[in-house]
Write a protein that holds these residues in place. Sequence first.
Motif, mmCIF file in Angstrom:
data_model
loop_
_atom_site.group_PDB
_atom_site.id
_atom_site.type_symbol
_atom_site.label_atom_id
_atom_site.label_comp_id
_atom_site.label_asym_id
_atom_site.label_seq_id
_atom_site.Cartn_x
_atom_site.Cartn_y
_atom_site.Cartn_z
ATOM 1 N N THR A 134 0.896 -1.364 0.127
ATOM 2 C CA THR A 134 0.121 -0.088 -0.165
ATOM 3 C C THR A 134 0.864 1.148 0.046
ATOM 4 O OG1 THR A 134 -1.785 -1.212 1.349
ATOM 5 C CG2 THR A 134 -1.972 1.211 1.110
ATOM 6 N N TYR A 135 1.932 1.238 0.781
ATOM 7 C CA TYR A 135 2.969 2.295 0.578
ATOM 8 C C TYR A 135 3.560 2.581 -0.474
ATOM 9 C CZ TYR A 135 1.684 3.393 5.570
ATOM 10 O OH TYR A 135 1.162 3.780 6.840
ATOM 11 N N ILE A 136 3.970 1.326 -0.952
ATOM 12 C CA ILE A 136 4.568 1.481 -2.374
ATOM 13 C C ILE A 136 3.807 1.921 -3.599
ATOM 14 C CG2 ILE A 136 5.385 -0.247 -4.102
ATOM 15 C CD1 ILE A 136 6.739 -2.146 -2.015
ATOM 16 N N LEU A 137 2.418 1.681 -3.210
ATOM 17 C CA LEU A 137 1.325 2.142 -4.084
ATOM 18 C C LEU A 137 1.390 3.757 -3.888
ATOM 19 C CD1 LEU A 137 -1.069 1.973 -6.240
ATOM 20 C CD2 LEU A 137 -2.503 1.407 -4.415
ATOM 21 N N ILE A 138 1.305 4.220 -2.755
ATOM 22 C CA ILE A 138 1.233 5.720 -2.572
ATOM 23 C C ILE A 138 2.466 6.375 -3.375
ATOM 24 C CG2 ILE A 138 1.370 7.381 -0.570
ATOM 25 C CD1 ILE A 138 -0.423 5.478 0.805
ATOM 26 N N GLY A 139 3.607 5.604 -3.015
ATOM 27 C CA GLY A 139 4.787 6.365 -3.904
ATOM 28 C C GLY A 139 4.883 6.322 -4.963
ATOM 29 N N LEU A 140 4.160 5.263 -5.820
ATOM 30 C CA LEU A 140 4.004 5.288 -7.131
ATOM 31 C C LEU A 140 3.088 6.213 -7.682
ATOM 32 C CD1 LEU A 140 3.756 1.450 -7.848
ATOM 33 C CD2 LEU A 140 5.916 3.135 -8.530
ATOM 34 N N ILE A 141 2.075 6.688 -6.764
ATOM 35 C CA ILE A 141 1.145 7.817 -7.068
ATOM 36 C C ILE A 141 1.945 9.149 -7.371
ATOM 37 C CG2 ILE A 141 -0.812 9.069 -6.504
ATOM 38 C CD1 ILE A 141 -2.002 6.512 -5.110
ATOM 39 N N TRP A 142 2.661 9.125 -6.314
ATOM 40 C CA TRP A 142 3.531 10.604 -6.194
ATOM 41 C C TRP A 142 4.430 10.385 -7.379
ATOM 42 C CZ3 TRP A 142 2.876 15.023 -3.495
ATOM 43 C CH2 TRP A 142 2.099 14.783 -2.428
ATOM 44 N N VAL A 143 5.110 9.239 -7.594
ATOM 45 C CA VAL A 143 6.185 9.354 -8.793
ATOM 46 C C VAL A 143 5.370 9.547 -10.291
ATOM 47 C CG1 VAL A 143 7.797 7.838 -10.195
ATOM 48 C CG2 VAL A 143 7.635 7.859 -7.744
ATOM 49 N N LEU A 144 4.214 9.153 -10.508
ATOM 50 C CA LEU A 144 3.492 9.271 -11.753
ATOM 51 C C LEU A 144 3.189 10.771 -11.739
ATOM 52 C CD1 LEU A 144 0.835 6.396 -11.904
ATOM 53 C CD2 LEU A 144 2.637 6.648 -13.424
ATOM 54 N N GLY A 145 2.756 11.274 -10.653
ATOM 55 C CA GLY A 145 2.626 12.730 -10.817
ATOM 56 C C GLY A 145 3.667 13.637 -11.084
ATOM 57 N N ALA A 146 5.072 13.267 -10.552
ATOM 58 C CA ALA A 146 6.237 14.030 -10.885
ATOM 59 C C ALA A 146 6.599 13.589 -12.277
ATOM 60 C CB ALA A 146 7.421 13.296 -10.102
ATOM 61 N N PHE A 147 6.166 12.699 -13.010
ATOM 62 C CA PHE A 147 6.411 12.250 -14.386
ATOM 63 C C PHE A 147 5.492 13.026 -15.186
ATOM 64 C CE2 PHE A 147 8.399 7.810 -13.462
ATOM 65 C CZ PHE A 147 9.785 8.166 -14.137
ATOM 66 N N THR A 148 4.142 13.708 -14.682
ATOM 67 C CA THR A 148 3.482 14.423 -15.509
ATOM 68 C C THR A 148 3.783 15.986 -15.501
ATOM 69 O OG1 THR A 148 1.749 12.938 -15.171
ATOM 70 C CG2 THR A 148 1.051 15.017 -15.715
ATOM 71 N N ILE A 149 4.453 16.416 -14.222
ATOM 72 C CA ILE A 149 4.433 17.465 -13.813
ATOM 73 C C ILE A 149 6.132 18.284 -14.163
ATOM 74 C CG2 ILE A 149 4.048 19.488 -11.916
ATOM 75 C CD1 ILE A 149 2.135 17.410 -10.815
ATOM 76 N N LEU A 150 6.840 17.423 -13.618
ATOM 77 C CA LEU A 150 8.241 17.774 -13.800
ATOM 78 C C LEU A 150 8.857 18.327 -15.247
ATOM 79 C CD1 LEU A 150 10.198 15.797 -11.041
ATOM 80 C CD2 LEU A 150 9.522 18.170 -11.190
ATOM 81 N N PRO A 151 8.309 17.615 -16.161
ATOM 82 C CA PRO A 151 8.702 18.184 -17.654
ATOM 83 C C PRO A 151 8.285 19.750 -17.892
ATOM 84 C CG PRO A 151 7.726 15.891 -17.737
ATOM 85 C CD PRO A 151 7.705 16.346 -16.333
ATOM 86 N N ASP A 152 7.208 20.202 -17.384
ATOM 87 C CA ASP A 152 6.695 21.520 -17.396
ATOM 88 C C ASP A 152 7.759 22.494 -16.717
ATOM 89 O OD1 ASP A 152 4.465 20.498 -18.726
ATOM 90 O OD2 ASP A 152 3.043 20.960 -16.997
ATOM 91 N N LEU A 153 8.202 21.798 -15.589
ATOM 92 C CA LEU A 153 9.489 22.879 -14.881
ATOM 93 C C LEU A 153 10.505 22.843 -15.696
ATOM 94 C CD1 LEU A 153 10.322 24.357 -12.331
ATOM 95 C CD2 LEU A 153 10.936 22.013 -11.316
ATOM 96 N N PHE A 154 10.899 21.681 -16.284
ATOM 97 C CA PHE A 154 12.170 21.709 -17.033
ATOM 98 C C PHE A 154 11.978 22.678 -18.338
ATOM 99 C CE2 PHE A 154 12.700 17.068 -15.269
ATOM 100 C CZ PHE A 154 13.362 17.499 -14.376
#
Length: 311
Positions: A134-154
């Motif tokens: 469950t905690y791994i899933l929560i970590g993956l949720i945040w990682v997927l968000g990072a893959f979506t948002i961080l490119p905009d920052l770059f």
Amino acid sequence: MNFSTNSNFTQSKVKDFIVTKNVIIVALYFSINYINGTLVHTFFKHEIFNGNPRYILFIHMVVNDMIQLTISVLLNLIAYIFSTINVSLCCFLLMIALFTTLNTPLNLAGMAVERYIAICNPLRHMQICTVRRTYILIGLIWVLGAFTILPDLFVILATEPLSFFHSTTYCSRESVFRHPSMVEKRNISHLVYLSFVWLTLFYTYFRIMFAAKATGADARKARNTILLHGLQLLLCMFTFIGPQIESVLISLFPMFFSEIKFTIYIFVHILPRFLSPIVYGLRDQMFCAYLKKHLLCIRMKERNQRKTRAS
């Protein structure tokens, strides 16, 4: 002279409405976060919830909503008090807001899958849905968000001059992440996100329904829970389509500009965070029972303190 008086009267009405609007928003913010904070306290105080994947995912959504609501209200107050802020600070606040906004649909999908496994594969539920996973899933949720948002920052780091980050602006996603490619990427990512979550909800709902019919069991509660996930997701969709609805309504009714923006803000940022604790926390019998015990303890302590002061 009459024109001047009417103009001053109109400006006064607009100013009063804006002040009232912000008072309502702040009052709702403290009320909702007080309820959510009580739920979080109840979760961490009782070990029975700490080892249950269902409640872990629920409380993650509650904490996520608290962060999202805090940033949203903060940005609203900044726009009212200062109008513009430093671009770097705005970018930091927007990144947090975007992370938490994208987390909610994925968290709902995870909660639906957990309920599906509990109903359709109960013998393996404890084996599949462990606390660690469950905690791994929560970590993956945040990682997927990072893959979506961080490119905009770059992209803005690569395309905008250094002076842009030292300037001030009205803090919104459109004013900071303004490169044309970002708009197209944003629309595609939102479509993929929401399509994935809707497919997950439909799949889990119909599998639970068919499993209940095959076994003759009553899975009404689980089906209702997933339907509520769908309701919550509909409210989450306002976050993605809210700006488009707002622009259409303002073009049709320009005389109600302030009222439309306020209504859309309530539907997009406040209402989903208000319904989450009611739908998932207070509706759950076990969680509600422990919550009542916690509130009763608080009342007893307050009474004892009053008696001590009186004596």
